[in-house]
Design a protein around this motif. Structure first.
Motif, PDB file in Angstrom:
ATOM      1  N   ARG A   1       0.844  -1.205   0.000  1.00 14.39           N
ATOM      2  CA  ARG A   1       0.000   0.000   0.000  1.00 14.39           C
ATOM      3  C   ARG A   1       0.879   1.255   0.000  1.00 14.39           C
ATOM      4  O   ARG A   1       0.641   2.202  -0.741  1.00 14.39           O
TER       5      ARG A   1
ATOM      6  N   THR B   1      -4.228   5.670  -4.060  1.00 11.59           N
ATOM      7  CA  THR B   1      -4.722   4.310  -4.313  1.00 11.59           C
ATOM      8  C   THR B   1      -5.989   4.313  -5.151  1.00 11.59           C
ATOM      9  O   THR B   1      -6.723   3.331  -5.175  1.00 11.59           O
ATOM     10  N   ASP B   2      -6.231   5.408  -5.844  1.00 11.69           N
ATOM     11  CA  ASP B   2      -7.462   5.577  -6.624  1.00 11.69           C
ATOM     12  C   ASP B   2      -7.197   5.409  -8.116  1.00 11.69           C
ATOM     13  O   ASP B   2      -7.179   6.378  -8.871  1.00 11.69           O
ATOM     14  N   SER B   3      -6.968   4.162  -8.528  1.00 10.32           N
ATOM     15  CA  SER B   3      -6.754   3.868  -9.945  1.00 10.32           C
ATOM     16  C   SER B   3      -7.004   2.380 -10.162  1.00 10.32           C
ATOM     17  O   SER B   3      -6.924   1.592  -9.222  1.00 10.32           O
ATOM     18  N   PRO B   4      -7.287   2.004 -11.407  1.00 13.02           N
ATOM     19  CA  PRO B   4      -7.456   0.569 -11.687  1.00 13.02           C
ATOM     20  C   PRO B   4      -6.208  -0.256 -11.329  1.00 13.02           C
ATOM     21  O   PRO B   4      -6.325  -1.367 -10.815  1.00 13.02           O
TER      22      PRO B   4
ATOM     23  N   ALA C   1      -3.944   0.439  -8.978  1.00 12.00           N
ATOM     24  CA  ALA C   1      -3.909   0.329  -7.514  1.00 12.00           C
ATOM     25  C   ALA C   1      -4.931  -0.693  -7.030  1.00 12.00           C
ATOM     26  O   ALA C   1      -4.628  -1.516  -6.150  1.00 12.00           O
ATOM     27  N   ASP C   2      -6.127  -0.657  -7.592  1.00  9.41           N
ATOM     28  CA  ASP C   2      -7.159  -1.624  -7.208  1.00  9.41           C
ATOM     29  C   ASP C   2      -6.689  -3.055  -7.451  1.00  9.41           C
ATOM     30  O   ASP C   2      -6.879  -3.937  -6.613  1.00  9.41           O
ATOM     31  N   ARG C   3      -6.066  -3.290  -8.606  1.00 11.30           N
ATOM     32  CA  ARG C   3      -5.594  -4.634  -8.951  1.00 11.30           C
ATOM     33  C   ARG C   3      -4.459  -5.067  -8.012  1.00 11.30           C
ATOM     34  O   ARG C   3      -4.452  -6.197  -7.511  1.00 11.30           O
TER      35      ARG C   3
ATOM     36  N   ASP D   1      -5.784  -5.830  -4.376  1.00 11.06           N
ATOM     37  CA  ASP D   1      -6.886  -6.789  -4.283  1.00 11.06           C
ATOM     38  C   ASP D   1      -6.650  -7.748  -3.113  1.00 11.06           C
ATOM     39  O   ASP D   1      -5.545  -8.266  -2.930  1.00 11.06           O
ATOM     40  N   ASP D   2      -7.685  -7.970  -2.321  1.00  9.77           N
ATOM     41  CA  ASP D   2      -7.587  -8.838  -1.144  1.00  9.77           C
ATOM     42  C   ASP D   2      -7.186 -10.272  -1.480  1.00  9.77           C
ATOM     43  O   ASP D   2      -6.666 -10.996  -0.614  1.00  9.77           O
TER      44      ASP D   2
END
Length: 154
Positions: A101, A111-114, A116-118, A121-122
């Motif tokens: 992170r 952390t606001d982007s595709p 970052a999301d990928r 991912d948990d």
């Protein structure tokens, strides 16, 4: 204990490592003895470099087999400057997600982007790679090359 040599003081090296958002180039050996080079995001903490990657990445297997590494963090634009060195790595799942992170925020800004999301991912199984430098050699060609266009060490 790290042996610091080259153009910069230990403080200069620490400043560079804190400020530069250049990935570390990490060299290791594959199990067959051949060399392998990988580029990873890093953060500098308490004299060590910390990276994160997926637990099943090839480089993790290579590093578990042989923790001896060489590394380089250097600018790609004039004036060329940076560090290189060698040391060992420690691999752990402890704090791996927190390190990841922090790396996402450091290199992407938030952390606001595709991407970052990928990455966050948990379902991802991450490990922390801690590089313990044994030797660090610094160089800085600013004086002989001029200021050029290097910003934030890129």
């Amino acid at each position: 204990m790290t042996d610091f040599r080259g153009a910069w003081t230990e403080g200069d090296i620490e400043d560079f490592l804190q400020e530069a958002t250049i990935p570390v180039r990490l060299a290791t050996h594959r199990p067959d003895g051949s060399l392998w080079l990988v580029t990873l995001w890093y953060r500098y903490r308490d004299g060590s470099l910390e990276c994160a990657t997926q637990a099943n990445a090839d480089v993790v297997r290579f590093l578990r087999n042989d923790p001896e590494i060489a590394f380089d963090i250097s600018t790609n634009r004039v004036p060329y400057r940076g560090i290189r060195g060698n040391g060992t790595v420690d691999i752990s799942s402890e704090n791996a997600t927190a390190v990841l992170r922090d790396l996402v925020e450091r290199y992407l800004g938030d952390t606001d982007s595709p991407l970052a999301d990928r990455l966050l991912d948990d379902d991802r199984d991450e490990v922390r790679i801690r590089i313990e430098p044994r030797e660090i050699y610094s160089w800085d060609y600013t004086e002989r090359m001029g200021n050029g266009s290097s910003e934030r060490g890129e």
